[in-house]
Write an enzyme that holds these catalytic residues in place. Sequence first.
Site, mmCIF file in Angstrom:
data_model
loop_
_atom_site.group_PDB
_atom_site.id
_atom_site.type_symbol
_atom_site.label_atom_id
_atom_site.label_comp_id
_atom_site.label_asym_id
_atom_site.label_seq_id
_atom_site.Cartn_x
_atom_site.Cartn_y
_atom_site.Cartn_z
ATOM 1 N N ASP A 71 0.820 -1.221 0.000
ATOM 2 C CA ASP A 71 0.000 0.000 0.000
ATOM 3 C C ASP A 71 0.850 1.265 0.000
ATOM 4 O O ASP A 71 0.644 2.168 0.822
ATOM 5 C CB ASP A 71 -0.931 0.014 1.217
ATOM 6 C CG ASP A 71 -1.711 -1.274 1.391
ATOM 7 O OD1 ASP A 71 -2.254 -1.760 0.390
ATOM 8 O OD2 ASP A 71 -1.755 -1.801 2.518
ATOM 9 N N GLU B 220 -11.137 0.857 -2.996
ATOM 10 C CA GLU B 220 -10.520 1.097 -1.691
ATOM 11 C C GLU B 220 -9.267 1.941 -1.898
ATOM 12 O O GLU B 220 -8.986 2.406 -3.003
ATOM 13 C CB GLU B 220 -10.155 -0.232 -1.018
ATOM 14 C CG GLU B 220 -9.211 -1.091 -1.849
ATOM 15 C CD GLU B 220 -8.964 -2.466 -1.257
ATOM 16 O OE1 GLU B 220 -9.396 -2.712 -0.119
ATOM 17 O OE2 GLU B 220 -8.315 -3.286 -1.926
#
Length: 521
Positions: free
Chosen positions: A17, A182
């Site tokens: 991420d 997301e």
Amino acid sequence: MEIETYKNPIIHADYSDPDVIRVGNNYFLVASSFNCVPGLPILHSKDLVHWRLVNYAVKKLPSPEYDTPQIGKGIWAPAIRYHNGRFYIYFSMPDDGIFCCYTDDPFGKWSDIVLVKRAKGWIDPCPFWDDDGKAYLVNAFAKSRVGFNSKLCISRLSEDGLSVLDEGRIVFDGSVTQPTIEGPKLYKRNGYYYIFAPAGGVKNGWQTVLRSKDIYGPYEEKIVMHQGNTSINGPHQGAWVETEKGEHWFVHFQQKGPYGRIVHLQPMTWFEDDWCIIGVDQNQDGIGEPVLEYRKPSTEEGSCHFYIECSDHFDKEELSLAWQWHANPKDEWYSIDTQRSVLKLFAVCAKNLQQKRSMFYMPNLLLQKIPAEEFEVVTKMKVNFNTKGSFSGLIVSGYTYSAIGIEKREDGNYLIQILGEVSGNKVYEKITASEKINQNEIYLKLRMRKCANSKFLYSFGGTEFFKFGIEFVPKEDIWTGSKVGLFCVNRDVEGKVFEKDFAEFDYFIFDDSGVKSLFSL
């Protein structure tokens, strides 16, 4: 003049991420750290290609729960921003809420973490300061915690960015066209608010860009990068960054099994209609595909020689930044003798834990990310064991894990290999090789080749190594890749830490050069 190129991945290690910003001619990258401590790694670059691990923002996770490994929990999907001379990192702990820490110096001490919003299942936060000074926060939702996902929310933030002021608005529902959207990142360009967000899932998804003239929408949507005919699956969550010279680039991760979520760099192209693509549109379908090789970004510094250091000779008072514990560490677990360049690990009792005798759930595993597709690592260890069940050595962690080391038994020391597998709430662990030895000093080696095929070797003199035990392939656990590192435990006796039972390590050395020829052993 020859054009300099780079190859993906730019970091073949589990920096999940990733989010990136530029401040002046410095680039900073942050990544998820989950249950590993210290947390929130901060990497620095001058050219977007070569990175150096320079700091951690979080030294300890904020609850006694994290004194034991909380697999799949901890720090999720951070965002880093620079505003009014201060660096901010926002992140979620999915069972607790959204947090922030800040500093004036990213290489120095960061603030204690601040709870920005208490909320279960609010994840992947990213702050945004608008032209009028108003602050906002965009986030996604974890279905495992709140029962739904595929929605993005925007809330008002206080001017200092340290508290959420309202309950927020759902600004995009991707249930139909952008499932599992997301990891949103919020930007502004040419009067448009842009939300960059992955959708479709980690392994088979794509990158989406949303845009609107109003921060609360409605938002248009466009897929700007997908796997296409490339070998780069995902490609998943990341960050848009503009260089000092006005070029646009995108950093993202690719899921690669036991190696974790490795980091890629893609060119970005903006068009006159204020839409972009990421990567190169190889298929001429209006959507970019990831590149494996491309010209290097044009930055003021040009080429640099940063690298992520993995080896450690234990000659400094602090452990190398490459190391992370499996849970919140305790001082009594270890010491470093800088005069002798030795790391001493004390035997921590496994029987106090809920998962008795399981190596994977030991909090004092001292671990590093797997640094390359093929490599070897060697360590020199000397044990001083007085108690039956004390065991120390080299481990490869994950939901399939294996360890090699010396174990103290009633009739002396044994060299053993353990192979374990985590399935649901159960752990299956067995000794796959055992040999009585007369020594208490040994060299241990791990060799890993493509597809993470791994084997252990040992030596008593440090020159000739012999295979030991069975070959294995580690398996990643929840959200993270496998790791490699050191341990010292006691698997038999009730207690806390055995101060008279310890192992000393002289070094921990990685080598990813010339490995292919070594696999003939």
